[in-house]
Design an enzyme around this catalytic site. Structure first.
Site, PDB file in Angstrom:
ATOM      1  N   GLN A  21     -18.884   5.092   2.029  1.00  0.00           N
ATOM      2  CA  GLN A  21     -19.023   6.224   2.977  1.00  0.00           C
ATOM      3  C   GLN A  21     -18.965   6.187   4.137  1.00  0.00           C
ATOM      4  O   GLN A  21     -19.014   7.570   5.135  1.00  0.00           O
ATOM      5  CB  GLN A  21     -20.378   6.852   1.978  1.00  0.00           C
ATOM      6  CG  GLN A  21     -21.116   7.226   1.039  1.00  0.00           C
ATOM      7  CD  GLN A  21     -21.999   6.965   0.542  1.00  0.00           C
ATOM      8  OE1 GLN A  21     -22.721   6.253   0.054  1.00  0.00           O
ATOM      9  NE2 GLN A  21     -22.815   8.425   1.076  1.00  0.00           N
ATOM     10  N   HIS A  38      -0.766   3.816  -2.153  1.00  0.00           N
ATOM     11  CA  HIS A  38      -3.106   4.489  -2.024  1.00  0.00           C
ATOM     12  C   HIS A  38      -2.931   6.475  -2.189  1.00  0.00           C
ATOM     13  O   HIS A  38      -3.613   6.039  -2.936  1.00  0.00           O
ATOM     14  CB  HIS A  38      -2.870   4.957  -0.311  1.00  0.00           C
ATOM     15  CG  HIS A  38      -2.987   3.885   0.679  1.00  0.00           C
ATOM     16  ND1 HIS A  38      -4.204   3.545   0.855  1.00  0.00           N
ATOM     17  CD2 HIS A  38      -2.511   3.746   2.109  1.00  0.00           C
ATOM     18  CE1 HIS A  38      -4.393   2.872   1.972  1.00  0.00           C
ATOM     19  NE2 HIS A  38      -3.549   2.644   2.521  1.00  0.00           N
ATOM     20  N   TYR A  58       3.161   1.841   2.200  1.00  0.00           N
ATOM     21  CA  TYR A  58       4.153   2.633   3.478  1.00  0.00           C
ATOM     22  C   TYR A  58       5.466   2.279   3.802  1.00  0.00           C
ATOM     23  O   TYR A  58       6.137   1.489   2.417  1.00  0.00           O
ATOM     24  CB  TYR A  58       3.039   1.410   4.657  1.00  0.00           C
ATOM     25  CG  TYR A  58       1.425   2.220   4.956  1.00  0.00           C
ATOM     26  CD1 TYR A  58       1.609   3.716   5.515  1.00  0.00           C
ATOM     27  CD2 TYR A  58       0.578   1.863   4.964  1.00  0.00           C
ATOM     28  CE1 TYR A  58       0.202   3.889   5.352  1.00  0.00           C
ATOM     29  CE2 TYR A  58      -1.101   1.983   4.727  1.00  0.00           C
ATOM     30  CZ  TYR A  58      -1.224   3.154   5.287  1.00  0.00           C
ATOM     31  OH  TYR A  58      -2.368   3.153   5.019  1.00  0.00           O
ATOM     32  N   ARG A  98       2.023  -8.885   4.056  1.00  0.00           N
ATOM     33  CA  ARG A  98       1.444  -8.375   3.151  1.00  0.00           C
ATOM     34  C   ARG A  98       2.192  -8.107   2.058  1.00  0.00           C
ATOM     35  O   ARG A  98       2.525  -6.806   2.559  1.00  0.00           O
ATOM     36  CB  ARG A  98       0.751  -6.867   3.901  1.00  0.00           C
ATOM     37  CG  ARG A  98      -0.628  -6.682   2.916  1.00  0.00           C
ATOM     38  CD  ARG A  98      -1.896  -7.220   2.804  1.00  0.00           C
ATOM     39  NE  ARG A  98      -2.781  -6.157   2.133  1.00  0.00           N
ATOM     40  CZ  ARG A  98      -3.890  -5.186   2.873  1.00  0.00           C
ATOM     41  NH1 ARG A  98      -3.111  -5.434   4.503  1.00  0.00           N
ATOM     42  NH2 ARG A  98      -4.652  -4.984   1.911  1.00  0.00           N
ATOM     43  N   GLU A 132       0.603  -1.369   0.259  1.00  0.00           N
ATOM     44  CA  GLU A 132       0.103   0.117  -0.224  1.00  0.00           C
ATOM     45  C   GLU A 132       0.895   1.374   0.328  1.00  0.00           C
ATOM     46  O   GLU A 132       0.349   2.453   0.563  1.00  0.00           O
ATOM     47  CB  GLU A 132      -1.028   0.388   1.397  1.00  0.00           C
ATOM     48  CG  GLU A 132      -2.552  -0.619   1.206  1.00  0.00           C
ATOM     49  CD  GLU A 132      -2.346  -1.305   0.305  1.00  0.00           C
ATOM     50  OE1 GLU A 132      -1.921  -2.398   0.445  1.00  0.00           O
ATOM     51  OE2 GLU A 132      -3.713  -1.887   0.387  1.00  0.00           O
TER      52      GLU A 132
HETATM   53  P1  NAP Z   1     -26.319  17.926  -4.283  1.00  0.00           P
HETATM   54  O1  NAP Z   1     -25.394  16.798  -4.546  1.00  0.00           O
HETATM   55  O2  NAP Z   1     -26.939  19.115  -2.629  1.00  0.00           O
HETATM   56  O3  NAP Z   1     -26.535  18.845  -5.703  1.00  0.00           O
HETATM   57  C1  NAP Z   1     -27.593  19.296  -6.115  1.00  0.00           C
HETATM   58  C2  NAP Z   1     -26.900  19.896  -7.207  1.00  0.00           C
HETATM   59  O4  NAP Z   1     -27.682  20.908  -7.459  1.00  0.00           O
HETATM   60  C3  NAP Z   1     -25.703  20.929  -6.838  1.00  0.00           C
HETATM   61  O5  NAP Z   1     -24.731  21.037  -8.306  1.00  0.00           O
HETATM   62  C4  NAP Z   1     -26.482  22.636  -7.138  1.00  0.00           C
HETATM   63  O6  NAP Z   1     -24.937  23.141  -7.319  1.00  0.00           O
HETATM   64  C5  NAP Z   1     -27.138  22.415  -7.352  1.00  0.00           C
HETATM   65  N1  NAP Z   1     -28.292  23.597  -7.329  1.00  0.00           N
HETATM   66  C6  NAP Z   1     -28.964  23.237  -6.081  1.00  0.00           C
HETATM   67  N2  NAP Z   1     -30.010  24.062  -6.044  1.00  0.00           N
HETATM   68  C7  NAP Z   1     -30.155  24.388  -6.614  1.00  0.00           C
HETATM   69  C8  NAP Z   1     -31.087  25.892  -8.216  1.00  0.00           C
HETATM   70  N3  NAP Z   1     -31.855  26.595  -7.591  1.00  0.00           N
HETATM   71  N4  NAP Z   1     -30.857  25.977  -9.416  1.00  0.00           N
HETATM   72  C9  NAP Z   1     -29.755  24.866  -9.803  1.00  0.00           C
HETATM   73  N5  NAP Z   1     -28.734  24.289  -9.379  1.00  0.00           N
HETATM   74  C10 NAP Z   1     -29.061  24.075  -7.934  1.00  0.00           C
HETATM   75  O7  NAP Z   1     -27.726  16.893  -4.453  1.00  0.00           O
HETATM   76  P2  NAP Z   1     -28.594  15.433  -5.117  1.00  0.00           P
HETATM   77  O8  NAP Z   1     -27.476  15.839  -6.537  1.00  0.00           O
HETATM   78  O9  NAP Z   1     -29.564  15.719  -5.375  1.00  0.00           O
HETATM   79  O10 NAP Z   1     -28.132  14.511  -4.386  1.00  0.00           O
HETATM   80  C11 NAP Z   1     -29.012  14.371  -3.576  1.00  0.00           C
HETATM   81  C12 NAP Z   1     -28.001  13.809  -2.366  1.00  0.00           C
HETATM   82  O11 NAP Z   1     -27.869  12.304  -2.834  1.00  0.00           O
HETATM   83  C13 NAP Z   1     -26.756  14.251  -1.803  1.00  0.00           C
HETATM   84  O12 NAP Z   1     -26.139  14.065  -0.843  1.00  0.00           O
HETATM   85  C14 NAP Z   1     -26.102  12.976  -3.033  1.00  0.00           C
HETATM   86  O13 NAP Z   1     -24.543  13.535  -2.317  1.00  0.00           O
HETATM   87  C15 NAP Z   1     -26.538  12.063  -3.096  1.00  0.00           C
HETATM   88  N6  NAP Z   1     -26.076  10.851  -3.617  1.00  0.00           N
HETATM   89  C16 NAP Z   1     -24.492  10.784  -3.992  1.00  0.00           C
HETATM   90  C17 NAP Z   1     -23.795   9.998  -4.541  1.00  0.00           C
HETATM   91  C18 NAP Z   1     -22.553   9.811  -3.907  1.00  0.00           C
HETATM   92  O14 NAP Z   1     -21.848   8.669  -5.547  1.00  0.00           O
HETATM   93  N7  NAP Z   1     -22.171   9.202  -3.397  1.00  0.00           N
HETATM   94  C19 NAP Z   1     -24.594   9.764  -5.331  1.00  0.00           C
HETATM   95  C20 NAP Z   1     -26.210  10.233  -5.898  1.00  0.00           C
HETATM   96  C21 NAP Z   1     -26.822  10.755  -4.564  1.00  0.00           C
HETATM   97  P3  NAP Z   1     -25.485  24.599  -7.650  1.00  0.00           P
HETATM   98  O15 NAP Z   1     -25.566  25.061  -6.341  1.00  0.00           O
HETATM   99  O16 NAP Z   1     -23.861  25.157  -7.673  1.00  0.00           O
HETATM  100  O17 NAP Z   1     -25.600  25.192  -8.197  1.00  0.00           O
HETATM  101 FE1  SF4 Z   2     -17.919   0.033   3.837  1.00  0.00          FE
HETATM  102 FE2  SF4 Z   2     -20.261  -0.214   4.541  1.00  0.00          FE
HETATM  103 FE3  SF4 Z   2     -19.923   1.111   2.416  1.00  0.00          FE
HETATM  104 FE4  SF4 Z   2     -19.080  -1.239   2.527  1.00  0.00          FE
HETATM  105  S1  SF4 Z   2     -21.306  -0.778   2.828  1.00  0.00           S
HETATM  106  S2  SF4 Z   2     -18.398   0.422   1.445  1.00  0.00           S
HETATM  107  S3  SF4 Z   2     -18.007  -1.294   4.555  1.00  0.00           S
HETATM  108  S4  SF4 Z   2     -19.528   1.753   4.359  1.00  0.00           S
END
Ligand code: NAP
Ligand code: SF4
Length: 685
Positions: free
Chosen positions: A350, A258, A172, A220, A170
């Site tokens: 996450q 990493h 290290y 490892r 990794e």
């Molecule tokens: P989000 O992550 O909060 O993104 C919302 C987007 O909309 C931002 O880019 C924002 O950017 C834009 N926005 C906000 N208000 C706006 C407005 N009035 N007009 C135009 N643009 C606007 O929300 P989301 O994409 O709906 O996702 C929802 C949740 O699910 C989030 O917490 C996200 O992290 C999670 N999620 C995570 C993943 C992942 O891969 N980990 C995948 C899908 C969803 P600006 O305000 O700069 O324009």
């Molecule tokens: Fe980590 Fe749980 Fe997501 Fe698996 S499901 S990657 S253990 S948070």
């Protein structure tokens, strides 16, 4: 006692004879740093391991403990170098042994990856992932580090561990000696490969001499470095054989430094994506008549995948790490022939890796009890109640199933015809296929806990009169961005797109570059081909090559990416990097994927108007440079707002309701928060 002869996983559950001791099956719980190692009181760490030991794991590896202060990952990280510290570990080893399992302590020296100013390394070269430049060790300093490794192993023995894992991969400390990229020394510890590999061989040999024959030493080994100037295959094989002959009991597989720019454990990495590397080593060992068992690792999250690896002869054991955070009883459930009851790790990072990198305690998105075993306990309810849960997304299902498991009568109401809420969209994104497993497990839990599921039923306040508790998990609605012209036929929202309800043209502008904007972009450029399900295409996409033909396992031609299925613009109003709010350990993968697919990301835009030409944007506060983005469709991914009408109506009637998940707070909603919140609520009702 579980028997293996009736199990559908006979190879996985077969004992492994190490000569002086036996492992009861082929499952090694790989090392994970949880944050519990760093506390003075190791009782929560003991409870965490005990649950996994009771769950049937054959051998576990602790998170990394440093052999000295220089080797700390961060200031005051866990260290094992004194008899006093060893005494503190007794609670861990005793609880694992009481549950009929075995545990080894990982010795981790961070080298130049250390996040503190006392870092040391073979040469004074700063790592790209740490702000601290390490001090180059003198020859005497190198000797001191070896002595500290050996001392740490002796203290581990004193603490009752069954062995140690020497972390040699990794990127290290030990790994840094192996590569000319990080080892520029000209003394006996640098120069040609014989000198560069001396350190790990000396550590293993001297540890074996100090701990005796009846103590497990896992080494490892970095079998594919995935960095420029990484080791060649010949070098890796030479080292593997030398540490085996030097006294290692088992050799575990390390994949990638990493700092590598190739994902190695994220959800978009194919399952068992690197088992072929361990198989190559097994063939080398077999040709040289070396019988030291090999452990393979990375993205092994179901008993079927694990069993197949062993059937194919890729390794003698499999290492599962995050899957045992997700479900401590993984092995017992496999042994009972109940794989459908396993809470599968979706490899999202996450709540585990992302937490550790933010200095927070590890947990698990799908199992909030992970690393919280002593404080989040689902005890039988003292007075069973009738509970209504409205909304069968992750929040609602979690609350309903835990409450039902505790003895309550739970009715779960869902207006659509299937449970799962937004997971039903997420599972359609290429690279997010693991969400199918989450849905499968949720459905299993609804059935097995006796939750009464009412699909296709939009409940009104009056329907909820006869319940003692009401949980509102009604989720979210897409935010209305109020862009002039958004009623134009070319405008779609993400639900239309991800549910496949509407056709999408060849060029697209996406409004909003949050989690969903990125998901929609990946969905649209992939053209329906998920490389997560096509390992050869995935390796080509990330430039992974056979280390026996390319040093470090990096293809000399670099990544070969299929052309995008569409032209995509991904937009946000904020200045700064799009996707800044994505996961710490995965955001870079999403950005790199979209860049490789030529997605044009634009920040600091104002949305002026949508028309036949496409989307008119301007830039900055002064709304300068108005520009038409010509596109067939504009897709709205502008975030979400809570859907709380029912909760408001009930509150107006003076009813007490519990609101969880997106219905409580849609901003930065994700399943991690929704599930954790709902589990904690259901545990106390
Ligand atoms: P989000 O992550 O909060 O993104 C919302 C987007 O909309 C931002 O880019 C924002 O950017 C834009 N926005 C906000 N208000 C706006 C407005 N009035 N007009 C135009 N643009 C606007 O929300 P989301 O994409 O709906 O996702 C929802 C949740 O699910 C989030 O917490 C996200 O992290 C999670 N999620 C995570 C993943 C992942 O891969 N980990 C995948 C899908 C969803 P600006 O305000 O700069 O324009
Ligand atoms: Fe980590 Fe749980 Fe997501 Fe698996 S499901 S990657 S253990 S948070």
């Amino acid at each position: 006692m579980i028997t293996t002869n009736t199990s559908p996983y006979p190879h996985l559950l077969q004992p492994l004879d190490l000569g002086f001791t036996q492992l009861k099956n082929r499952v090694l719980m790989g090392s994970m740093h949880t944050g519990l190692e760093d506390g003075r009181d190791l009782a929560p760490l003991a409870a965490y391991f005990r649950e996994r030991a009771e769950g049937g794991v054959g051998l576990m590896v602790t998170g990394g403990f440093a052999p000295n202060i220089a080797g700390w990952t961060k200031p005051f990280a866990g260290r094992l170098s004194s008899s006093r510290a060893a005494r503190r570990h007794r609670i861990v080893t005793d609880s694992v042994h009481a549950a009929d399992s075995k545990i080894v302590c990982q010795i981790l020296h961070s080298g130049r990856y250390a996040f503190h100013p006392l870092a040391v390394a073979p040469s004074a070269l700063k790592a790209p992932i740490s702000p601290f430049k390490p001090r180059a060790l003198s020859a005497a300093g190198v000797e001191r580090q070896i002595r500290d490794f050996v001392n740490c192993a002796c203290k581990a023995r004193e603490a009752g561990y069954d062995g140690v894992e020497i972390m040699g991969s990794e990127g290290y400390f030990i790994n840094e000696f192996l590569s000319a990229k990080t080892n520029r020394r000209t003394d006996a510890w640098g120069g040609d490969y014989s000198n560069r590999m001396r350190l790990p061989v000396e550590i293993v040999q001297r540890t074996r001499e100090a701990v005796g024959k009846d103590f497990i030493i896992i080494y490892r080994l970095s079998m594919i470095d995935l960095v420029p100037e990484g080791s060649t295959w010949d070098e890796i094989v030479r080292l593997g054989m030398a540490v085996a002959r030097g006294g290692a009991t088992l050799i575990n597989t390390g994949i990638g430094w990493h700092e590598a720019r190739v994902p190695t454990i994220a959800t978009s990495v194919p399952r068992a994506a690197f088992a072929w590397v361990t198989r190559k080593m097994k063939e080398e060992f077999s040709a040289a008549r070396i019988s030291t068992p090999l452990v393979t690792s990375n993205r092994i999250n179901t008993p079927e995948v694990a069993e197949q690896i062993l059937v194919d002869g890729c390794a003698d054991m499999v290492s599962l790490a995050r899957p045992l955070l997700a479900d401590p009883a993984f092995v017992n459930k496999a042994a009972l022939g109940q794989p459908q009851s396993i809470n599968t790790c979706i490899a999202c990072n996450q709540a585990c890796l992302d937490h550790i990198f933010k200095g927070k305690l590890t947990s698990c998105l799908v199992n909030p009890r992970a690393c919280h075993e002593t404080e989040l306990v689902y005890t039988p309810a003292s007075a069973p109640k009738r509970i209504a849960v409205v909304g069968a997304g992750p929040a609602g299902i979690t609350a309903a199933t835990i409450a039902a498991e505790r003895g309550h009568e739970v009715h779960l109401f869902e207006s659509s015809t299937e449970p799962g809420g937004q997971l039903n969209m997420a599972k359609r994104i290429p690279g997010k296929e693991e969400f199918h497993e989450m849905l499968r497990y949720f459905k299993y839990r609804i059935a097995s806990t006796g939750v009464k599921l009412h699909l296709g039923q939009r409940v009104q306040a009056d329907d909820l009169k006869d319940f003692n508790e009401i949980i509102i998990a009604t989720g979210v609605l897409p935010r209305d961005p109020q862009i002039p012209g958004q009623d134009h036929p070319k405008v779609l929202n993400y639900i239309d797109v991800l549910r496949g309800n509407k056709d999408v043209g060849a060029s697209v502008a996406i409004v909003g570059a949050g989690g969903i904007g990125f998901d929609v972009a990946e969905y649209l450029v992939s053209g329906g081909h998920s490389t997560t399900l096509d390992a050869a295409a995935w390796r080509a996409e990330w430039g992974v090559a056979d280390p026996s033909v390319a040093r470090g396992g990096l293809a000399p031609v670099g990544p070969k990416v299929e052309p995008p299925a569409r032209k995509v613009f991904l937009l946000q109003r904020k200045s700064g990097k799009p996707g800044a709010g994505l996961g710490k350990t995965t955001g870079w993968i999403h950005r790199a994927t979209l860049q490789a697919k030529q997605v044009k990301m634009m920040s600091g835009v104002n949305y002026e108007r949508i028309g036949d030409e496409g989307l008119l944007v301007s830039f900055g506060e002064k709304r300068e440079n108005p520009t038409w983005i010509a596109c067939d469709n504009v897709i709205l991914c502008a975030g979400q707002v809570p859907l709380r009408e029912l909760a408001d109506e009930l509150s107006a009637q003076g009813k007490t309701v519990h609101i969880v998940g997106g219905a409580l707070e849609a901003g930065e909603l994700d399943a991690k928060r929704a599930i954790d919140q709902s589990a904690r609520l259901a545990a106390r009702l």
